[in-house]
Design an enzyme around this catalytic site. Structure first.
Site, PDB file in Angstrom:
ATOM      1  N   HIS A  72       0.822  -1.343  -0.092  1.00  0.00           N
ATOM      2  CA  HIS A  72       0.016   0.152   0.157  1.00  0.00           C
ATOM      3  C   HIS A  72       0.920   1.315  -0.234  1.00  0.00           C
ATOM      4  O   HIS A  72       1.619   1.312   0.828  1.00  0.00           O
ATOM      5  CB  HIS A  72      -0.810   0.067   1.389  1.00  0.00           C
ATOM      6  CG  HIS A  72      -1.985  -0.743   1.114  1.00  0.00           C
ATOM      7  ND1 HIS A  72      -3.300  -0.674   1.768  1.00  0.00           N
ATOM      8  CD2 HIS A  72      -2.592  -1.908   0.132  1.00  0.00           C
ATOM      9  CE1 HIS A  72      -4.156  -1.517   1.377  1.00  0.00           C
ATOM     10  NE2 HIS A  72      -3.842  -2.177   0.362  1.00  0.00           N
ATOM     11  N   TYR A 201      -8.812   5.480   8.276  1.00  0.00           N
ATOM     12  CA  TYR A 201      -8.815   5.777   9.694  1.00  0.00           C
ATOM     13  C   TYR A 201      -9.829   6.798   9.898  1.00  0.00           C
ATOM     14  O   TYR A 201     -10.016   7.910   9.168  1.00  0.00           O
ATOM     15  CB  TYR A 201      -7.711   6.154  10.115  1.00  0.00           C
ATOM     16  CG  TYR A 201      -6.498   5.256  10.287  1.00  0.00           C
ATOM     17  CD1 TYR A 201      -5.781   4.722   8.992  1.00  0.00           C
ATOM     18  CD2 TYR A 201      -6.064   4.549  11.548  1.00  0.00           C
ATOM     19  CE1 TYR A 201      -4.826   3.724   9.177  1.00  0.00           C
ATOM     20  CE2 TYR A 201      -5.156   3.429  11.613  1.00  0.00           C
ATOM     21  CZ  TYR A 201      -4.434   3.269  10.480  1.00  0.00           C
ATOM     22  OH  TYR A 201      -3.471   2.321  10.609  1.00  0.00           O
ATOM     23  N   PRO A 293      -3.020  -0.138  18.952  1.00  0.00           N
ATOM     24  CA  PRO A 293      -2.870  -0.430  17.598  1.00  0.00           C
ATOM     25  C   PRO A 293      -3.200   0.551  16.597  1.00  0.00           C
ATOM     26  O   PRO A 293      -3.125   0.453  15.546  1.00  0.00           O
ATOM     27  CB  PRO A 293      -3.888  -1.667  17.276  1.00  0.00           C
ATOM     28  CG  PRO A 293      -4.905  -1.321  18.422  1.00  0.00           C
ATOM     29  CD  PRO A 293      -4.245  -0.744  19.535  1.00  0.00           C
ATOM     30  N   LYS A 297       1.766  -0.266  15.119  1.00  0.00           N
ATOM     31  CA  LYS A 297       3.317  -0.219  15.435  1.00  0.00           C
ATOM     32  C   LYS A 297       3.431  -1.552  16.212  1.00  0.00           C
ATOM     33  O   LYS A 297       4.806  -1.774  16.257  1.00  0.00           O
ATOM     34  CB  LYS A 297       3.720   1.203  16.089  1.00  0.00           C
ATOM     35  CG  LYS A 297       3.758   2.269  15.236  1.00  0.00           C
ATOM     36  CD  LYS A 297       4.530   2.335  14.409  1.00  0.00           C
ATOM     37  CE  LYS A 297       4.597   3.165  13.132  1.00  0.00           C
ATOM     38  NZ  LYS A 297       4.744   2.438  11.873  1.00  0.00           N
ATOM     39  N   TYR A 385       4.318   6.756  10.076  1.00  0.00           N
ATOM     40  CA  TYR A 385       3.518   5.574   9.644  1.00  0.00           C
ATOM     41  C   TYR A 385       4.115   4.495   9.032  1.00  0.00           C
ATOM     42  O   TYR A 385       4.120   3.288   9.124  1.00  0.00           O
ATOM     43  CB  TYR A 385       2.140   5.905   8.955  1.00  0.00           C
ATOM     44  CG  TYR A 385       1.222   4.951   8.845  1.00  0.00           C
ATOM     45  CD1 TYR A 385       1.112   3.973   7.663  1.00  0.00           C
ATOM     46  CD2 TYR A 385       0.105   4.847   9.739  1.00  0.00           C
ATOM     47  CE1 TYR A 385       0.326   2.853   7.557  1.00  0.00           C
ATOM     48  CE2 TYR A 385      -0.694   3.811   9.700  1.00  0.00           C
ATOM     49  CZ  TYR A 385      -0.791   3.043   8.753  1.00  0.00           C
ATOM     50  OH  TYR A 385      -1.850   2.095   8.543  1.00  0.00           O
TER      51      TYR A 385
HETATM   52  P1  FAS Z   1       3.221 -11.912  21.447  1.00  0.00           P
HETATM   53  O1  FAS Z   1       2.007 -11.652  22.460  1.00  0.00           O
HETATM   54  O2  FAS Z   1       2.405 -11.990  20.166  1.00  0.00           O
HETATM   55  O3  FAS Z   1       3.550 -13.472  21.562  1.00  0.00           O
HETATM   56  C1  FAS Z   1       3.902 -13.773  23.107  1.00  0.00           C
HETATM   57  C2  FAS Z   1       4.009 -15.315  23.127  1.00  0.00           C
HETATM   58  O4  FAS Z   1       4.531 -15.548  24.294  1.00  0.00           O
HETATM   59  C3  FAS Z   1       2.541 -15.905  22.956  1.00  0.00           C
HETATM   60  O5  FAS Z   1       2.620 -16.970  22.072  1.00  0.00           O
HETATM   61  C4  FAS Z   1       2.238 -16.558  24.426  1.00  0.00           C
HETATM   62  O6  FAS Z   1       1.441 -17.491  24.546  1.00  0.00           O
HETATM   63  C5  FAS Z   1       3.791 -16.791  24.763  1.00  0.00           C
HETATM   64  N1  FAS Z   1       3.730 -16.630  26.299  1.00  0.00           N
HETATM   65  C6  FAS Z   1       3.216 -15.577  27.112  1.00  0.00           C
HETATM   66  N2  FAS Z   1       3.432 -16.180  28.755  1.00  0.00           N
HETATM   67  C7  FAS Z   1       4.457 -17.208  28.414  1.00  0.00           C
HETATM   68  C8  FAS Z   1       4.968 -18.069  29.502  1.00  0.00           C
HETATM   69  N3  FAS Z   1       4.862 -17.749  30.561  1.00  0.00           N
HETATM   70  N4  FAS Z   1       5.831 -18.960  29.101  1.00  0.00           N
HETATM   71  C9  FAS Z   1       5.938 -19.220  27.749  1.00  0.00           C
HETATM   72  N5  FAS Z   1       5.293 -18.675  26.718  1.00  0.00           N
HETATM   73  C10 FAS Z   1       4.350 -17.706  26.895  1.00  0.00           C
HETATM   74  N6  FAS Z   1      -0.169  -4.671  16.547  1.00  0.00           N
HETATM   75  C11 FAS Z   1      -0.147  -4.096  15.421  1.00  0.00           C
HETATM   76  O7  FAS Z   1       0.798  -3.690  14.857  1.00  0.00           O
HETATM   77  N7  FAS Z   1      -1.691  -3.870  14.856  1.00  0.00           N
HETATM   78  C12 FAS Z   1      -2.578  -4.313  15.404  1.00  0.00           C
HETATM   79  O8  FAS Z   1      -3.604  -4.348  14.913  1.00  0.00           O
HETATM   80  C13 FAS Z   1      -2.466  -4.983  16.724  1.00  0.00           C
HETATM   81  N8  FAS Z   1      -3.700  -5.836  17.211  1.00  0.00           N
HETATM   82  C14 FAS Z   1      -3.537  -6.401  18.525  1.00  0.00           C
HETATM   83  C15 FAS Z   1      -4.563  -7.047  18.982  1.00  0.00           C
HETATM   84  C16 FAS Z   1      -4.515  -7.707  20.271  1.00  0.00           C
HETATM   85  C17 FAS Z   1      -5.668  -8.122  20.972  1.00  0.00           C
HETATM   86  C18 FAS Z   1      -3.268  -7.590  20.801  1.00  0.00           C
HETATM   87  C19 FAS Z   1      -3.080  -8.413  22.298  1.00  0.00           C
HETATM   88  C20 FAS Z   1      -2.046  -7.247  20.141  1.00  0.00           C
HETATM   89  C21 FAS Z   1      -2.603  -6.598  19.019  1.00  0.00           C
HETATM   90  N9  FAS Z   1      -1.226  -5.808  18.178  1.00  0.00           N
HETATM   91  C22 FAS Z   1      -1.149  -5.329  17.174  1.00  0.00           C
HETATM   92  C23 FAS Z   1       0.141  -5.948  18.808  1.00  0.00           C
HETATM   93  C24 FAS Z   1       0.643  -7.508  18.601  1.00  0.00           C
HETATM   94  O9  FAS Z   1       0.310  -7.483  17.159  1.00  0.00           O
HETATM   95  C25 FAS Z   1       2.069  -7.621  19.278  1.00  0.00           C
HETATM   96  O10 FAS Z   1       2.616  -6.385  18.869  1.00  0.00           O
HETATM   97  C26 FAS Z   1       2.701  -8.608  18.826  1.00  0.00           C
HETATM   98  O11 FAS Z   1       1.867  -9.920  18.758  1.00  0.00           O
HETATM   99  C27 FAS Z   1       4.168  -8.801  19.603  1.00  0.00           C
HETATM  100  O12 FAS Z   1       4.412  -9.797  19.234  1.00  0.00           O
HETATM  101  P2  FAS Z   1       5.447 -10.548  20.478  1.00  0.00           P
HETATM  102  O13 FAS Z   1       6.249  -9.634  21.362  1.00  0.00           O
HETATM  103  O14 FAS Z   1       5.754 -11.879  19.858  1.00  0.00           O
HETATM  104  O15 FAS Z   1       4.097 -10.957  21.454  1.00  0.00           O
HETATM  105  C1  PHB Z   2      -5.317  -4.452  10.929  1.00  0.00           C
HETATM  106  O1  PHB Z   2      -5.548  -4.597   9.734  1.00  0.00           O
HETATM  107  O2  PHB Z   2      -5.447  -5.384  11.882  1.00  0.00           O
HETATM  108  C2  PHB Z   2      -4.891  -3.126  11.232  1.00  0.00           C
HETATM  109  C3  PHB Z   2      -4.481  -2.138  10.645  1.00  0.00           C
HETATM  110  C4  PHB Z   2      -3.937  -0.917  10.786  1.00  0.00           C
HETATM  111  C5  PHB Z   2      -3.989  -0.707  12.216  1.00  0.00           C
HETATM  112  C6  PHB Z   2      -4.457  -1.567  13.424  1.00  0.00           C
HETATM  113  C7  PHB Z   2      -4.739  -2.731  12.801  1.00  0.00           C
HETATM  114  O3  PHB Z   2      -3.597   0.537  12.709  1.00  0.00           O
END
Ligand code: FAS
Ligand code: PHB
Length: 390
Positions: A72, A201, A293, A297, A385
């Protein structure tokens, strides 16, 4: 058992770090508390910066992303009944973002790890880091009724916000910064064509909305909702009515609706732990920081943390120099805080807060209107961005 690096967590941070280490011949093992299916069932991020896509290529896990991802060159902002496009490509001298779901990133990294013989223990219970303030750290965990110990050189805490790594650090050794937002995001996925070619957005007096996508036939939509809301409070019909009410009329009329195949509510918070290194334990990704989110980032900060830590570990094993590892926390936090600021600004400008009111709404609209009448302001938005330099 002994290895060089124990990685706690099999999310994007842990998998990306593990693959780069494996490719470089640095022995590592991932300990994940959930099942592989559970990790893959999570629906999260959707926007990848060029630094992230380049690292997936470097890890040898970028082929499907390059084939199926959607590059994009811009996105729209909607407010006061109109839409304006942010020309990312034009404003940043040719940079763009890639639309490719985090679930797919995780899938591709898991497939690559399996293909290259990386060891992952799923459903590892009671994972606990030990001795990371010494030269001989180790990690214990339980599985199938037995307790295991892995001696190592370093521990990468890639276990997210709710993980054990950060919580294992003495309170006196860590400083936490946090801001919780008084609303959440209700997100759905539907097998319907996205309403626009690019993301939209939307700022609206009823609240924030975001029109995203996973492909040309699969849409990802969000509306700001109350923290008291439950998913069951939101029928599909209510969701479609509300997101269309928050978009300019011409856009709402073009929206294809349909049954949701996923629906969830996520709270929003800004969070940073300082420092990100404690002797031989490093906090990576969401284990060390969280962004709302709105700025897309979270996943991308996890990638830049991995870049800095991997480069430091590679340097240590190649040259016995700890310079890169010693600089990890400061380098990572410098980029983290800039992304925290940007994500806070996007969230503050686009969402309805309890105190926003009529005056606050006009100030938000003036901020957005200024953006689209100032090349300097829109350039600042665009460069944040697409992702600031590593
Ligand atoms: P993660 O949380 O992805 O992974 C951590 C891993 O560690 C998991 O698999 C967990 O099961 C494991 N773990 C936890 N505790 C443990 C333990 N005690 N022992 C062993 N394993 C354990 N980011 C965006 O950029 N855009 C978005 O739209 C967006 N939406 C999101 C929505 C939600 C609901 C959440 C929670 C996050 C969102 N994020 C978004 C942020 C998300 O994408 C994170 O930045 C990304 O998952 C980060 O990756 P990790 O650091 O690997 O952490
Ligand atoms: C998504 O596609 O999940 C998404 C895209 C942009 C954002 C957050 C989430 O800022």
């Amino acid at each position: 058992m002994r290895t060089q690096v124990v990685i706690i967590g099999s999310g994007p941070s842990g998998l990306l770090l593990g693959q780069l280490l494996t490719n470089d011949g640095i022995d590592n093992i991932i300990l994940e508390r959930s099942s592989q299916e559970h990790v893959l069932a999570r629906i999260r991020a959707g926007v990848l910066e060029e630094g992230t896509t380049a690292m997936l290529d470097e890890a040898g896990a970028g082929e499907r992303m390059r084939r199926e991802g959607l590059p994009h060159d811009g996105f729209d902002m909607a407010f006061d009944g109109r839409r304006h496009r942010v020309d990312l490509f034009g404003l940043t001298g040719g940079k763009r973002v890639m639309i490719y779901g985090q679930t797919e990133v995780t899938h591709d990294l898991m497939d690559k790890r399996a293909a290259t013989g990386g060891a992952t223990v799923y459903e590892a219970a009671d994972v606990a880091p030990h001795g990371f303030d010494s030269e001989r750290p180790y990690v214990t965990y339980k599985k199938d009724g037995a307790t295991f110990r892995i001696d190592c050189d370093f521990i990468a805490g890639c276990d997210g916000y709710h993980g054990i790594s950060r919580k294992s650090v003495p309170e006196t050794a860590i400083k936490l910064y946090e801001r919780a937002y008084p609303f959440g995001w209700l997100g759905i996925i539907a097998e319907v064509p996205p309403v626009g070619e690019e993301l939209i957005y939307a700022n609206h007096p009823r609240g924030f909305a975001l029109c995203s996508m996973r492909s040309h036939t699969r849409s990802r939509y969000y509306v700001q909702c109350s923290l008291d809301d439950k998913v069951d409070d939101w029928s599909d019909d209510r969701f479609w009515d509300e997101i269309r009410a928050r978009l300019p009329a011409a856009t709402a009329e073009q929206m294809t609706t349909g049954p949701s195949i996923e629906k969830s509510i996520a709270p929003l918070r800004s969070f940073v732990a300082e420092p990100l290194r404690f002797g031989r334990l490093f906090l990576v990704g969401d284990a060390g920081h969280i962004v709302p989110p709105t700025g897309a980032k979270g996943l991308n900060l996890a990638a830049s943390d991995v870049r800095y830590l991997f480069d430091g570990l590679r340097e240590f094993y190649a040259d016995r120099s700890s310079a890169g590892m010693d600089a990890y926390s400061q380098k990572a936090l410098a980029r983290v805080w800039k992304a925290e600021r940007f994500s806070w600004w996007m969230t503050s400008t686009l969402h309805k807060f309890p105190e926003t009111g009529a005056f606050g709404q006009k100030i938000q609209e003036a901020e957005l209107d200024y953006l689209f009448h100032s090349r300097a302001a829109s350039t600042a938005l665009a460069e944040n961005y697409v992702g600031l330099p590593y």
